[in-house]
Design an enzyme around this catalytic site. Structure first.
Site, PDB file in Angstrom:
ATOM      1  N   ASP A  29       0.862  -1.188   0.000  1.00 21.24           N
ATOM      2  CA  ASP A  29       0.000   0.000   0.000  1.00 21.24           C
ATOM      3  C   ASP A  29       0.899   1.238   0.000  1.00 21.24           C
ATOM      4  OD1 ASP A  29      -3.202   0.571   1.119  1.00 21.24           O
ATOM      5  OD2 ASP A  29      -1.765   2.219   1.008  1.00 21.24           O
ATOM      6  N   ILE A  30       0.570   2.181  -0.865  1.00 22.69           N
ATOM      7  CA  ILE A  30       1.412   3.373  -1.035  1.00 22.69           C
ATOM      8  C   ILE A  30       1.253   4.345   0.142  1.00 22.69           C
ATOM      9  CG2 ILE A  30      -0.167   4.888  -2.346  1.00 22.69           C
ATOM     10  CD1 ILE A  30       3.455   4.027  -3.329  1.00 22.69           C
ATOM     11  N   HIS A  93     -10.219  -5.869  -2.678  1.00 18.11           N
ATOM     12  CA  HIS A  93      -8.857  -6.080  -2.192  1.00 18.11           C
ATOM     13  C   HIS A  93      -8.867  -6.289  -0.686  1.00 18.11           C
ATOM     14  CE1 HIS A  93      -9.673  -1.743  -2.169  1.00 18.11           C
ATOM     15  NE2 HIS A  93      -8.909  -1.672  -1.098  1.00 18.11           N
ATOM     16  N   HIS A  95      -6.551  -5.793   2.791  1.00 23.94           N
ATOM     17  CA  HIS A  95      -5.385  -5.158   3.416  1.00 23.94           C
ATOM     18  C   HIS A  95      -4.767  -6.163   4.393  1.00 23.94           C
ATOM     19  CE1 HIS A  95      -6.380  -0.774   2.510  1.00 23.94           C
ATOM     20  NE2 HIS A  95      -7.536  -1.353   2.256  1.00 23.94           N
TER      21      HIS A  95
END
Ligand code: AMP
Length: 132
Positions: A29-30, A93, A95
């Site tokens: 994750d950015i 998605h 996490h």
């Protein structure tokens, strides 16, 4: 129109990839809430996680497990937490977030600001522990 995650999977947008197979793709994750915060995405474009059919949903869970095992080895933590939101990107998605305590799973936590080198190092470490 392709989602930002489909563009990442296609290599049109750069990412810090940690694992991939024919059906799933995992990358950092950015805007991580913890070092090693990883997203796992099906290559099939479906917005809502529970709209995935059983085969894809169970495949996503099993692939996420393999990625989580690698994250746990690469990043010291008590366990790897699992979070599903999907409020920002309309492409299902999961996490995976390394945790020390329950507060670490709070998506409203201030995001870490990591350098490119730090992202590359974490992604490389997770990749090296990933067992397909
Ligand atoms: P949500 O859809 O609410 O689960 O949040 C989407 C997540 O995707 C956020 O944590 C973002 O930081 C992350 N994200 C969005 N764009 C990118 C990108 N280009 N590369 C990596 N992570 C991203």
């Amino acid at each position: 129109m392709a989602t930002i995650f489909s563009k990442i999977i296609a290599g049109e947008i750069p990412s810090y990839k940690v694992a991939e197979d024919e059906r799933f793709f995992a990358f950092l994750d950015i805007n991580p809430v913890a070092k090693g915060h990883t997203l796992v995405v099906p290559k099939q474009e479906t917005d809502y996680l529970f709209d995935l059919d059983d085969e894809w949903l169970s495949g996503l869970a099993l692939f996420s497990k393999k990625v989580a095992l690698a994250v746990k080895k690469a990043v010291p933590c008590k366990r790897v937490g699992v979070l599903v939101m999907g409020l920002e990107v309309p492409h299902a998605h999961v996490h995976l977030i390394p945790m020390q305590n329950e507060g670490d799973l709070n998506p409203a936590k201030p995001k870490l600001s990591l350098t490119q080198e730090e992202f590359k190092k974490i992604a490389g470490d997770i990749q090296s522990f990933f067992i397909p």
